[in-house]
Design a protein around this motif. Structure first.
Motif, mmCIF file in Angstrom:
data_model
loop_
_atom_site.group_PDB
_atom_site.id
_atom_site.type_symbol
_atom_site.label_atom_id
_atom_site.label_comp_id
_atom_site.label_asym_id
_atom_site.label_seq_id
_atom_site.Cartn_x
_atom_site.Cartn_y
_atom_site.Cartn_z
ATOM 1 N N ALA A 15 0.835 -1.204 0.000
ATOM 2 C CA ALA A 15 0.000 0.000 0.000
ATOM 3 C C ALA A 15 0.866 1.248 0.000
ATOM 4 O O ALA A 15 0.601 2.217 -0.738
ATOM 5 C CB ALA A 15 -0.924 -0.005 1.212
ATOM 6 N N SER A 16 1.916 1.237 0.821
ATOM 7 C CA SER A 16 2.823 2.379 0.873
ATOM 8 C C SER A 16 3.472 2.627 -0.478
ATOM 9 O O SER A 16 3.575 3.771 -0.940
ATOM 10 C CB SER A 16 3.897 2.133 1.946
ATOM 11 N N LYS A 17 3.894 1.557 -1.129
ATOM 12 C CA LYS A 17 4.501 1.675 -2.460
ATOM 13 C C LYS A 17 3.521 2.259 -3.466
ATOM 14 O O LYS A 17 3.919 2.966 -4.406
ATOM 15 C CB LYS A 17 4.974 0.299 -2.915
ATOM 16 N N ALA A 18 2.222 2.012 -3.248
ATOM 17 C CA ALA A 18 1.180 2.538 -4.141
ATOM 18 C C ALA A 18 0.747 3.942 -3.754
ATOM 19 O O ALA A 18 -0.171 4.498 -4.363
ATOM 20 C CB ALA A 18 -0.019 1.605 -4.128
ATOM 21 N N GLY A 19 1.395 4.519 -2.743
ATOM 22 C CA GLY A 19 1.080 5.885 -2.336
ATOM 23 C C GLY A 19 0.010 5.998 -1.267
ATOM 24 O O GLY A 19 -0.506 7.086 -1.006
ATOM 25 N N ILE A 20 -0.321 4.875 -0.605
ATOM 26 C CA ILE A 20 -1.329 4.870 0.455
ATOM 27 C C ILE A 20 -0.622 4.621 1.790
ATOM 28 O O ILE A 20 -0.093 3.534 2.025
ATOM 29 C CB ILE A 20 -2.382 3.772 0.224
ATOM 30 N N ASP A 21 -0.624 5.638 2.652
ATOM 31 C CA ASP A 21 0.081 5.483 3.926
ATOM 32 C C ASP A 21 -0.861 5.371 5.124
ATOM 33 O O ASP A 21 -0.440 5.448 6.271
ATOM 34 C CB ASP A 21 1.077 6.620 4.142
ATOM 35 N N LEU A 22 -2.154 5.174 4.836
ATOM 36 C CA LEU A 22 -3.135 4.873 5.875
ATOM 37 C C LEU A 22 -3.739 3.510 5.565
ATOM 38 O O LEU A 22 -4.110 3.234 4.422
ATOM 39 C CB LEU A 22 -4.239 5.930 5.915
ATOM 40 N N VAL A 23 -3.844 2.660 6.585
ATOM 41 C CA VAL A 23 -4.372 1.310 6.380
ATOM 42 C C VAL A 23 -5.274 0.918 7.543
ATOM 43 O O VAL A 23 -5.189 1.488 8.635
ATOM 44 C CB VAL A 23 -3.239 0.271 6.222
ATOM 45 N N GLU A 24 -6.117 -0.059 7.292
ATOM 46 C CA GLU A 24 -7.001 -0.592 8.327
ATOM 47 C C GLU A 24 -7.244 -2.070 8.042
ATOM 48 O O GLU A 24 -7.013 -2.540 6.922
ATOM 49 C CB GLU A 24 -8.319 0.184 8.353
ATOM 50 N N PHE A 25 -7.684 -2.795 9.060
ATOM 51 C CA PHE A 25 -8.012 -4.203 8.866
ATOM 52 C C PHE A 25 -9.082 -4.592 9.863
ATOM 53 O O PHE A 25 -9.626 -3.742 10.575
ATOM 54 C CB PHE A 25 -6.759 -5.087 8.950
ATOM 55 N N GLY A 75 6.381 4.286 7.663
ATOM 56 C CA GLY A 75 5.811 5.540 8.145
ATOM 57 C C GLY A 75 4.300 5.577 8.006
ATOM 58 O O GLY A 75 3.678 6.649 8.117
ATOM 59 N N SER A 76 3.698 4.425 7.770
ATOM 60 C CA SER A 76 2.243 4.341 7.621
ATOM 61 C C SER A 76 1.561 4.370 8.989
ATOM 62 O O SER A 76 2.184 4.130 10.022
ATOM 63 C CB SER A 76 1.858 3.064 6.882
ATOM 64 N N LYS A 77 0.256 4.662 8.969
ATOM 65 C CA LYS A 77 -0.528 4.692 10.199
ATOM 66 C C LYS A 77 -1.798 3.883 10.020
ATOM 67 O O LYS A 77 -2.351 3.806 8.934
ATOM 68 C CB LYS A 77 -0.881 6.131 10.573
ATOM 69 N N LEU A 78 -2.246 3.294 11.137
ATOM 70 C CA LEU A 78 -3.516 2.582 11.136
ATOM 71 C C LEU A 78 -4.663 3.546 11.400
ATOM 72 O O LEU A 78 -4.550 4.439 12.251
ATOM 73 C CB LEU A 78 -3.524 1.508 12.219
ATOM 74 N N THR A 79 -5.746 3.362 10.672
ATOM 75 C CA THR A 79 -6.953 4.146 10.937
ATOM 76 C C THR A 79 -7.984 3.328 11.696
ATOM 77 O O THR A 79 -9.044 3.859 12.047
ATOM 78 C CB THR A 79 -7.576 4.661 9.629
#
Length: 255
Positions: A25-35, A54-58
């Protein structure tokens, strides 16, 4: 608005575990993730991938899921909150998602609500102590979740408003809401301060925006008009490879 990838379902075509999905996701330009649930996940690996990228969980779910409307499950529900709060602190203290549980046969709706308020008040106190926000999620009962107690955004907002904790808010899922026939503006007008996070998926099908009937430009415009400044959680089942799905979603949302 920034986008938050639901790595439960996204980036799974090229990776297996959540840590690698965070990296993808980070490589695709998305630095926010959830599961979704966390107890069967590699929490240490997730923490490492978040730090690395440097990503963050939402958000992720209180696990195990227990009913807020059945007093017989309240002790287990609060224990699940305690354990999930500990995991959340390890992962940057993101919001934690709470579902309601199912309707109890022969029990009035008033009693359902009273039990929900009682246990959520205590859960909110635990969240306040941990510095983490709980988010109550209404789910649709017409397609995926028949029999679920909380299928109304208005009721979720009413319950949260009654409890009045700064650490208890609502997760507004556009898909669930529109499946239930709600009007976004009518439901959220004047109450956006109670919304912590917004998730999106098209209908029918719960796939990426642009595959169904929802006017996403209008949805995004309405959310902005109402004052929402958070992320859009991409909680959909992709019909395309990850990058193609993301491109289609961006085009549909106009973000």
């Amino acid at each position: 608005m920034k986008l938050s990838a639901c790595i439960e379902w996204q980036f799974g075509d090229e990776t297996v575990g959540l840590p690698d999905r965070i990296r993808a996701a980070s490589k695709a330009g998305i630095d926010l993730v959830e599961f979704h649930l966390w107890r069967d996940k590699d929490v240490d690996g997730i923490a490492e991938a978040l730090e690395e990228t440097g990503s963050k969980l939402t958000g992720f779910c209180v696990d195990p899921r227990r009913s807020i409307v059945d007093p017989a499950q309240h002790a287990e529900m609060l224990e699940a909150v305690r354990g999930t709060l500990e995991a959340a602190v390890r992962l940057g203290s993101p919001p934690l998602i709470v579902a309601s549980g199912f309707l109890r046969e022969g029990v009035s709706l008033e009693e359902h609500r009273a039990e929900a308020v009682k246990v959520l008040r205590e859960a909110a106190r635990l969240a306040e102590e941990a510095g983490v926000t709980l988010v109550l999620e209404p789910l649709n009962t017409k397609v995926e979740h028949p029999g679920m107690y909380l299928d109304s955004t208005c009721l979720a907002l009413d319950i949260v408003e009654e409890i009045g904790s700064p650490r208890l808010k609502v997760l507004y899922d556009v898909y669930h809401s529109l499946v239930m026939g709600e009007d976004l503006k009518a439901v959220l007008e004047g109450r956006m301060h109670l919304i912590e996070h917004v998730q999106v998926a098209d209908m029918p099908g719960r796939n990426e925006p642009g595959t169904g009937e929802i006017d996403w430009k209008r949805v995004v415009a309405d959310l902005k008009d109402l004052g929402y400044v958070g992320a859009l959680g991409l909680e959909y089942r992709p019909t395309l490879p990850a990058l193609e799905s993301l491109a289609k979603t961006r085009e549909a949302l106009g973000v």
